[in-house]
Design an enzyme around this catalytic site. Structure first.
Site, PDB file in Angstrom:
ATOM      1  N   HIS A 225       0.819  -1.244   0.111  1.00 51.01           N
ATOM      2  CA  HIS A 225      -0.063  -0.053  -0.028  1.00 51.01           C
ATOM      3  C   HIS A 225       1.022   1.415  -0.143  1.00 51.01           C
ATOM      4  CE1 HIS A 225      -3.324   2.621   1.842  1.00 51.01           C
ATOM      5  NE2 HIS A 225      -3.898   1.904   0.915  1.00 51.01           N
ATOM      6  N   LYS A 227       3.115   4.335  -1.089  1.00 52.48           N
ATOM      7  CA  LYS A 227       3.239   5.300  -2.005  1.00 52.48           C
ATOM      8  C   LYS A 227       4.790   6.168  -2.100  1.00 52.48           C
ATOM      9  CE  LYS A 227      -1.187   4.914  -1.452  1.00 52.48           C
ATOM     10  NZ  LYS A 227      -1.942   4.265  -0.127  1.00 52.48           N
ATOM     11  N   ASP A 232      17.188  10.617  -7.917  1.00 49.83           N
ATOM     12  CA  ASP A 232      18.340  11.100  -7.976  1.00 49.83           C
ATOM     13  C   ASP A 232      18.899  11.090  -6.516  1.00 49.83           C
ATOM     14  OD1 ASP A 232      18.529  11.445 -10.675  1.00 49.83           O
ATOM     15  OD2 ASP A 232      18.161  13.661 -10.625  1.00 49.83           O
ATOM     16  N   HIS A 399      -9.223  11.339   2.337  1.00 46.83           N
ATOM     17  CA  HIS A 399      -8.132  10.109   2.116  1.00 46.83           C
ATOM     18  C   HIS A 399      -6.995  10.184   2.876  1.00 46.83           C
ATOM     19  CE1 HIS A 399      -5.730   7.108  -0.240  1.00 46.83           C
ATOM     20  NE2 HIS A 399      -7.007   6.430  -0.070  1.00 46.83           N
ATOM     21  N   LYS A 401      -3.883  10.453   5.566  1.00 42.26           N
ATOM     22  CA  LYS A 401      -3.207   9.904   6.828  1.00 42.26           C
ATOM     23  C   LYS A 401      -2.410  10.697   7.417  1.00 42.26           C
ATOM     24  CE  LYS A 401      -3.945   6.710   3.046  1.00 42.26           C
ATOM     25  NZ  LYS A 401      -5.249   6.469   3.089  1.00 42.26           N
ATOM     26  N   ASP A 406       0.970  16.936  20.101  1.00 37.78           N
ATOM     27  CA  ASP A 406       1.696  18.440  20.723  1.00 37.78           C
ATOM     28  C   ASP A 406       1.823  19.226  19.728  1.00 37.78           C
ATOM     29  OD1 ASP A 406       1.033  16.991  22.992  1.00 37.78           O
ATOM     30  OD2 ASP A 406       2.908  16.087  23.421  1.00 37.78           O
TER      31      ASP A 406
END
Length: 481
Positions: A225, A227, A232, A399, A401, A406
């Protein structure tokens, strides 16, 4: 003749019932969590006609042969990387002393088996246009190597823009490596991949197939899952966005799509490249080029990469959330498209509220998966009862995450607050300790909260009885979603 057919149907139904009982016993003995074992056992005993085939496909969350093979591949990869003097560089690059690293980050470093690294530059990328503009600009300027990994890639306008850029860089002599998840990209046409290969791009599909010869056509549960893009060895990108027009808000049902990515520069790219190398090595038993700068500017942001997956010796995916929640002293804000927590994460949220921490949870108001949304709604009600402030994002599908702890710690990644991300998926999350970046994340989330509706305890109570029953059923099977 009709009587014989009835007898045959009776034998078949009896066989399915027997196989369901055997599968229920197997689930009790092999499924890693008590909730998952109970959910599978009950459904297999009482609804084997509906659940036996899904159990064969999805049920063996602890597929020992795969996990063992993956661990062996990771060990082989680290031995190969040691010859490249790679791991020693990572250890020597640790610029932060123990006294400078928060307690939670030290724990995360042990979970991740990678060190926290200082002297990094980070940039928040809000939504698809900003994210892909930055990614495509970096790829277009690549001179040495391009590493690209996504869970979902579509053959649509955005997907073809990525394809053209990769082909252009490969034609210019730049090594390009493209890794996609076989399950997530099940709808990706073969011609898309074939054109990349013919154009000189190294392409691999990630799957849970065990290379020792064991057939795993029924094993679809483990998915990559992550991404990740690294160009370089100088610019890296991680977050929640896949490649598809819907991530640019072009799906009317879910538009506008709300998501978050981040760009990174500095020593932390060593850890990102190592994560890519692990997955690439699993797919083809070869290592991509791994590039390191000779030195980096002093100062910047302290970063901790946490790569989690089902082959980890610990349940890293769940424990990273527990560690983050337990580290909060004043507030913790979490945002996720799915909220199906396990007992450990839910207990950590309750305890955080009890010790006076402000706990906010930002969830979508629109579902993309209705069963998961129904289960999530019931868990959200229980979170409300425990003192968590729960918000539903109104403009479109949410969508992202993201974590904010703090005033100094933030995290962006691919992991959701659900069992699949905790135990079944390979995920990638980057934690940062920096007050300026945390303040930027705070401003972003405050804007999201301003476009959200705060739930109250009566929201679920006002729901129709049938809808509430659906929530209960969805929650019952939530450990296996």
């Amino acid at each position: 003749m009709e009587q014989d057919a009835l007898h045959l149907w009776g034998y078949l139904l009896g066989l399915i019932q027997l196989l369901g009982a055997v599968a229920a016993l197997h689930a009790v003995l092999t499924v890693r969590t008590a909730q998952g074992a109970i959910a599978w056992a009950i459904s297999l005993l009482f609804m084997p006609y509906l659940t036996l085939l899904p159990y064969l496909v999805f049920g063996r969350s602890r597929f020992d042969a795969y996990i063992q093979a993956r661990r062996q591949a990771d060990q082989q990869m680290h031995r190969a990387m040691a010859k490249l003097d790679w791991r020693p560089w990572v250890e020597e690059a640790q610029a932060a002393r123990e006294s400078d690293v928060g307690r939670s980050l030290r724990l995360l470093a042990r979970l991740a088996q990678q060190p926290p690294l200082a002297n990094n530059q980070v940039r928040l990328l809000i939504d698809g246009e900003a994210t892909f503009s930055a990614i495509f600009e970096a790829i277009a300027a690549a001179r040495k190597v391009v590493l690209v990994q996504f869970f979902i890639v579509h053959d649509d306008q955005l997907g073809r823009r990525l394809q053209e850029l990769l082909l252009e860089r490969a034609a210019a002599g730049v090594p390009v490596f493209f890794l996609y998840d076989r399950v997530g990209c099940h709808a990706l046409p073969r011609r898309y991949v074939q054109r990349l290969r013919e154009g000189g791009v190294a392409v691999q599909a990630f799957s849970a197939s065990v290379r020792s010869g064991m057939l795993s056509r029924f094993q679809l549960n483990f998915r990559n899952h992550r991404k990740l893009v690294v160009v370089d060895g100088l610019r890296g990108f991680v977050g929640g966005l896949n490649v598809g027009d819907e991530y640019l808000g072009q799906n009317p049902r879910l538009s506008p799509w709300r998501d978050t990515h981040m760009e990174l520069r500095g020593p932390v790219l060593a850890c990102l490249q190592e994560s890519f190398a692990q997955d690439w090595y699993w797919a083809c038993r070869e290592l991509p080029p791994l590039l390191l700068a000779d030195e980096y500017p002093a100062g910047g942001v302290l970063c901790q990469v946490v790569s989690s997956g089902p082959a980890d010796p610990q349940e890293t995916g769940s424990l990273l959330f527990v560690a983050a929640i337990n580290a909060a002293r004043r507030r913790i804000w979490l945002t996720s498209p799915y909220f199906v927590p396990d007992e450990a994460v839910f207990a950590a949220l309750r305890l955080a509220v009890m010790r006076g921490v402000e706990v906010r949870l930002l969830l979508p108001a629109r579902p993309d998966h209705r069963v998961v949304y129904a289960a999530s709604s019931l868990y959200a009600r229980e979170a409300l009862a425990a003192g968590v402030r729960v918000f539903r994002y109104q403009p479109g599908f949410l969508h992202q995450k993201v974590l904010l702890i703090d005033d100094d710690t933030a995290a962006v990644g691919s992991a959701n607050l659900d069992n699949r991300s905790f135990r079944l998926n390979f995920e990638l999350t980057v934690f940062t300790i920096d007050t300026a970046f945390a303040a930027e994340v705070e401003r972003m989330l405050l804007n999201d909260f301003s476009h959200s509706r705060e739930m109250d305890i009566d929201d679920v109570s006002r729901a129709h009885q049938l809808k509430r029953l659906g929530m209960r059923v969805a929650r019952l099977i939530s450990p296996i979603l």
